[in-house]
Design a protein around this motif. Structure first.
Motif, PDB file in Angstrom:
ATOM      1  N   ALA A 198     -20.018 -69.527  -7.799  1.00  0.00           N
ATOM      2  CA  ALA A 198     -20.569 -68.882  -6.902  1.00  0.00           C
ATOM      3  C   ALA A 198     -20.533 -69.377  -5.471  1.00  0.00           C
ATOM      4  N   SER A 199     -20.262 -70.277  -5.169  1.00  0.00           N
ATOM      5  CA  SER A 199     -20.149 -71.003  -3.602  1.00  0.00           C
ATOM      6  C   SER A 199     -18.896 -70.058  -3.116  1.00  0.00           C
ATOM      7  N   ARG A 200     -17.964 -69.746  -3.982  1.00  0.00           N
ATOM      8  CA  ARG A 200     -16.874 -69.153  -3.374  1.00  0.00           C
ATOM      9  C   ARG A 200     -16.753 -67.541  -3.304  1.00  0.00           C
ATOM     10  N   ILE A 201     -17.443 -67.313  -4.404  1.00  0.00           N
ATOM     11  CA  ILE A 201     -17.243 -65.779  -4.839  1.00  0.00           C
ATOM     12  C   ILE A 201     -18.711 -65.457  -5.296  1.00  0.00           C
ATOM     13  N   PRO A 202     -19.554 -64.980  -4.098  1.00  0.00           N
ATOM     14  CA  PRO A 202     -20.872 -64.733  -4.293  1.00  0.00           C
ATOM     15  C   PRO A 202     -21.420 -63.739  -5.426  1.00  0.00           C
ATOM     16  N   LEU A 203     -22.261 -63.947  -5.870  1.00  0.00           N
ATOM     17  CA  LEU A 203     -22.674 -63.236  -7.013  1.00  0.00           C
ATOM     18  C   LEU A 203     -22.699 -61.669  -6.828  1.00  0.00           C
ATOM     19  N   SER A 204     -22.963 -61.373  -5.675  1.00  0.00           N
ATOM     20  CA  SER A 204     -23.251 -59.921  -5.080  1.00  0.00           C
ATOM     21  C   SER A 204     -21.636 -59.415  -5.308  1.00  0.00           C
ATOM     22  N   ASN A 205     -20.838 -59.936  -5.006  1.00  0.00           N
ATOM     23  CA  ASN A 205     -19.449 -59.608  -5.390  1.00  0.00           C
ATOM     24  C   ASN A 205     -19.155 -58.806  -6.593  1.00  0.00           C
ATOM     25  N   PHE A 255     -26.781 -42.376   1.972  1.00  0.00           N
ATOM     26  CA  PHE A 255     -26.647 -41.090   2.091  1.00  0.00           C
ATOM     27  C   PHE A 255     -26.878 -40.436   3.561  1.00  0.00           C
ATOM     28  N   HIS A 256     -27.266 -41.310   4.380  1.00  0.00           N
ATOM     29  CA  HIS A 256     -27.428 -41.252   5.776  1.00  0.00           C
ATOM     30  C   HIS A 256     -26.299 -42.066   6.780  1.00  0.00           C
ATOM     31  N   GLY A 257     -25.655 -42.644   5.882  1.00  0.00           N
ATOM     32  CA  GLY A 257     -24.484 -43.425   6.453  1.00  0.00           C
ATOM     33  C   GLY A 257     -24.992 -44.869   7.145  1.00  0.00           C
ATOM     34  N   LYS A 258     -25.951 -45.379   6.732  1.00  0.00           N
ATOM     35  CA  LYS A 258     -26.577 -46.532   7.311  1.00  0.00           C
ATOM     36  C   LYS A 258     -26.040 -47.761   6.909  1.00  0.00           C
ATOM     37  N   ASN A 259     -25.340 -47.830   5.651  1.00  0.00           N
ATOM     38  CA  ASN A 259     -24.769 -49.272   5.280  1.00  0.00           C
ATOM     39  C   ASN A 259     -23.613 -49.448   6.051  1.00  0.00           C
ATOM     40  N   PHE A 260     -23.500 -50.751   6.093  1.00  0.00           N
ATOM     41  CA  PHE A 260     -22.135 -51.308   6.778  1.00  0.00           C
ATOM     42  C   PHE A 260     -21.321 -52.136   5.871  1.00  0.00           C
ATOM     43  N   GLY A 261     -20.357 -51.624   5.143  1.00  0.00           N
ATOM     44  CA  GLY A 261     -20.126 -52.471   3.930  1.00  0.00           C
ATOM     45  C   GLY A 261     -20.854 -51.937   2.721  1.00  0.00           C
ATOM     46  N   LYS A 262     -20.331 -52.652   1.512  1.00  0.00           N
ATOM     47  CA  LYS A 262     -20.990 -52.000   0.205  1.00  0.00           C
ATOM     48  C   LYS A 262     -22.481 -52.400   0.039  1.00  0.00           C
ATOM     49  N   ALA A 263     -23.346 -51.482  -0.294  1.00  0.00           N
ATOM     50  CA  ALA A 263     -24.840 -51.453  -0.194  1.00  0.00           C
ATOM     51  C   ALA A 263     -25.202 -52.379  -1.686  1.00  0.00           C
ATOM     52  N   VAL A 264     -25.821 -53.695  -1.455  1.00  0.00           N
ATOM     53  CA  VAL A 264     -26.401 -54.240  -2.353  1.00  0.00           C
ATOM     54  C   VAL A 264     -27.600 -54.710  -2.476  1.00  0.00           C
ATOM     55  N   ILE A 265     -28.673 -54.419  -3.445  1.00  0.00           N
ATOM     56  CA  ILE A 265     -29.960 -55.035  -3.117  1.00  0.00           C
ATOM     57  C   ILE A 265     -30.063 -56.431  -4.096  1.00  0.00           C
ATOM     58  N   LYS A 266     -30.597 -57.311  -3.418  1.00  0.00           N
ATOM     59  CA  LYS A 266     -30.655 -58.604  -3.871  1.00  0.00           C
ATOM     60  C   LYS A 266     -32.233 -58.827  -4.401  1.00  0.00           C
ATOM     61  N   ILE A 267     -32.352 -59.230  -5.489  1.00  0.00           N
ATOM     62  CA  ILE A 267     -33.631 -59.232  -6.141  1.00  0.00           C
ATOM     63  C   ILE A 267     -34.204 -60.753  -6.202  1.00  0.00           C
ATOM     64  N   ALA A 268     -32.990 -61.443  -6.487  1.00  0.00           N
ATOM     65  CA  ALA A 268     -33.311 -63.123  -6.398  1.00  0.00           C
ATOM     66  C   ALA A 268     -31.815 -63.574  -6.325  1.00  0.00           C
ATOM     67  N   ASP A 269     -32.162 -65.078  -5.873  1.00  0.00           N
ATOM     68  CA  ASP A 269     -30.740 -65.941  -6.015  1.00  0.00           C
ATOM     69  C   ASP A 269     -30.592 -66.469  -7.178  1.00  0.00           C
ATOM     70  N   LEU A 270     -29.508 -67.023  -7.416  1.00  0.00           N
ATOM     71  CA  LEU A 270     -29.308 -67.687  -8.735  1.00  0.00           C
ATOM     72  C   LEU A 270     -30.362 -68.808  -8.883  1.00  0.00           C
ATOM     73  N   ILE A 297     -20.253 -60.885 -20.224  1.00  0.00           N
ATOM     74  CA  ILE A 297     -20.509 -62.269 -19.591  1.00  0.00           C
ATOM     75  C   ILE A 297     -19.599 -62.597 -18.476  1.00  0.00           C
ATOM     76  N   LEU A 298     -20.231 -63.330 -17.477  1.00  0.00           N
ATOM     77  CA  LEU A 298     -19.471 -63.640 -16.413  1.00  0.00           C
ATOM     78  C   LEU A 298     -19.141 -65.189 -16.427  1.00  0.00           C
ATOM     79  N   PRO A 299     -18.147 -65.774 -17.221  1.00  0.00           N
ATOM     80  CA  PRO A 299     -18.234 -67.267 -17.651  1.00  0.00           C
ATOM     81  C   PRO A 299     -18.215 -67.974 -16.466  1.00  0.00           C
ATOM     82  N   LYS A 300     -17.389 -67.670 -15.446  1.00  0.00           N
ATOM     83  CA  LYS A 300     -17.026 -68.327 -14.265  1.00  0.00           C
ATOM     84  C   LYS A 300     -17.764 -68.278 -13.042  1.00  0.00           C
TER      85      LYS A 300
END
Lengths: 346, 346
Positions: free
Chosen positions: A126-133, A331-346, A118-121
């Motif tokens: 969320a406005s300062r630490i995006p959920l994607s983090n 695998f082709h080095g296309k991501n620039f930074g951590k690769a994340v898939i967003k399905i939906a916002d909070l 559980i991520l209680p905080k």
């Protein structure tokens, strides 16, 4: 019986080299029965982590991580919101982190739910630490960097560390933590823009684009006094160059070898004699062996993010439709930074 | 000025692959001035250690060990007797152990003599602990086995260890120490006679002749439950096979890679990904970092020899004339047991 339409990324076929979207990984819309049994929860899935190591799960068993099952959804670390619950420990609205299936909604069984943290905080911050983090700098890749740097690399101020895939999910945090610990930090990446990010944003002491010439020569130039630690995310030519340049008693943190994940003919490393001649230590680790550090890590890293001591670049792909390409893109080095898939916002 | 004739093994030329006696290493008779200055001693050299790592000294600098100088004598660990002395700490009759030149007599300068260890009991015990033992089981190779097994391999009773070049200078002691510590011991060697020695004399649990078929298949057969420790004296195919068969959290003691010492095209190891996937640790070490353990080691090993708990096979070549062939023979696997050059008896 209540059902909902549920877009899902499915493992179709075992790739022998690079996976191909539509062939090995595919997107389809399934029906999900959302009626809950006792202690079950229904989640709305928000963010998924696309990581290099997932390639290892696209192999037939036996492997050292459970393989994906043909016809079943992928899964990976992810963040989800509980939207319906028959489990008093996970009430509606709870933000959880754990192994999430690559689908819009999941019913999580009574025996699986306890593996979720559980991520209680998370909601409040969320406005300062995006959920994607929480799937990146504050998730498994972040803890990989944090725990392995401490336990495997055992860095000392004044030493030099070389990090391959240095703008990636793990590398960018390793570099910043090493800088904070007084190391000289050298990184490599696969584009000039990434190299500029390492130098300008992350304040690396030196960085090079490994595609511009020989890795060994570039590394020698970037680290004329040699290196003491090699943080290996790539393997192959990078590992060989690092072994060449490592100083006596040097350490290699064996985190990944992405260069060889999609080939039938892995690179042969020819200079392992340096392990003997220079008393080197080359060591792998499992981040799951450091779960006891998870709380300390999460507190520290959250504070560092809030303070602005740590920055973290994410490459967010919007929607499950593009998730196969996003994962394969790594695998082709296309991501620039951590690769994340967003399905939906909070 | 008093002189004596002094047979000497001289480094003639840097070999690019296997060294050849007469071409790269040669024997000649020189004149030695035996007049001593203050604190100098004259030694009669008795036993010399012929070790695989000496191949690394036949390279042009820079290297990680000081290279042999063209036209100068070889040197290595050896045992010598002081026959004339102007140094009260090393009186006539003292048996000493240290870096001995490959010649019949040596004048040891005041600043070098302190690097020699006095073996106070060697003369008295000579009938039960042969002087040759001090360059083998009770010398550097013995301590290599002893210290690295403890500090690098960190063995636990019930684990399985695989040792390559298992009848060699280091391997045979590693195997016996591992047996005494309750490990299951598997070894390989390059002849059926050596394999028989491992099984019958050293009581290894399994052993194979690596020349009879695939190393990987033989190892799998000898260690059906996998291995936990690989004690590597060979590298190349043996290392690759061991990485394949190592269990999770396995360790590789990187002691030597003799398979690649005499080739311009070293073997490329292709499965280093196992270091990541199985959380392995591959580690080199320098026996000279364990000099603080030397006294304990020497006491323990002497007692074990006297008790008959440890046996040790030596392959003794008589006289400096055959010393080049004896040393070169190691690289062709010709020695059966620790290779020693005997110059003279006590």
């Amino acid at each position: 019986m209540v059902t909902t339409s549920n877009k899902t990324v499915v493992f179709r076929k075992t790739p022998s080299e690079y996976p191909v979207a539509g062939e090995h990984l595919d997107v389809e819309t399934r029906e999900l029965v959302t009626d809950l049994k006792e202690n079950e929860v229904l989640t709305r899935n928000l963010f998924l982590s696309a990581d290099p190591y997932l390639r290892g799960r696209m192999r037939p068993s036996p492997s050292y991580i459970p393989g994906y099952v043909i016809g079943s959804p992928l899964d990976s670390y992810g963040v989800a919101e509980v939207v319906s619950s028959k489990n008093p420990a996970y009430p509606v609205g709870t933000i959880i982190y754990g192994t999430v299936r690559w689908e819009e909604y999941s019913v999580i069984s009574a025996d699986r739910i306890s593996s979720f943290e559980i991520l209680p905080k998370a909601r409040e911050l969320a406005s300062r630490i995006p959920l994607s983090n929480y799937v990146g700098v504050a998730g498994m890749p972040g803890q990989t960097a944090y725990s392995s740097l401490k336990a495997v690399a055992k860095p000392k101020a004044g030493e030099t560390i070389y990090i391959s895939a240095a703008s990636g999910a793990v590398g960018q945090l390793v570099g910043q933590l090493a800088k904070l610990q007084g190391l000289r930090v050298v990184g490599s990446a696969g584009s000039d823009a990434k190299v500029e990010y390492l130098l300008k944003e992350l304040k690396f002491d030196a960085a090079f684009n490994y595609k511009n010439g020989s890795v060994l020569e570039s590394l020698r130039e970037a680290a004329p006094e040699g290196i003491d630690i090699y943080y290996d995310n790539v393997g192959a030519e990078h590992l060989e160059a690092a072994l060449e340049v490592l100083n006596k008693y040097g350490r290699v943190v064996a985190c990944g070898q992405i260069a060889d994940y999609n080939t039938k003919t892995p690179y042969g490393v020819k200079n392992l004699m340096y392990i003997v001649a220079k008393s080197l230590r080359v060591e792998g680790f499992l981040v799951t062996d450091y779960t006891r550090e998870r709380k300390d890590f999460l507190n520290e890293i959250s504070q560092s993010i809030l303070n602005g001591d740590i920055i973290y670049k994410e490459d967010i792909t919007d929607g499950l439709d593009k998730a196969p390409e996003a994962l394969i893109g790594i695998f082709h080095g296309k991501n620039f930074g951590k690769a994340v898939i967003k399905i939906a916002d909070l």
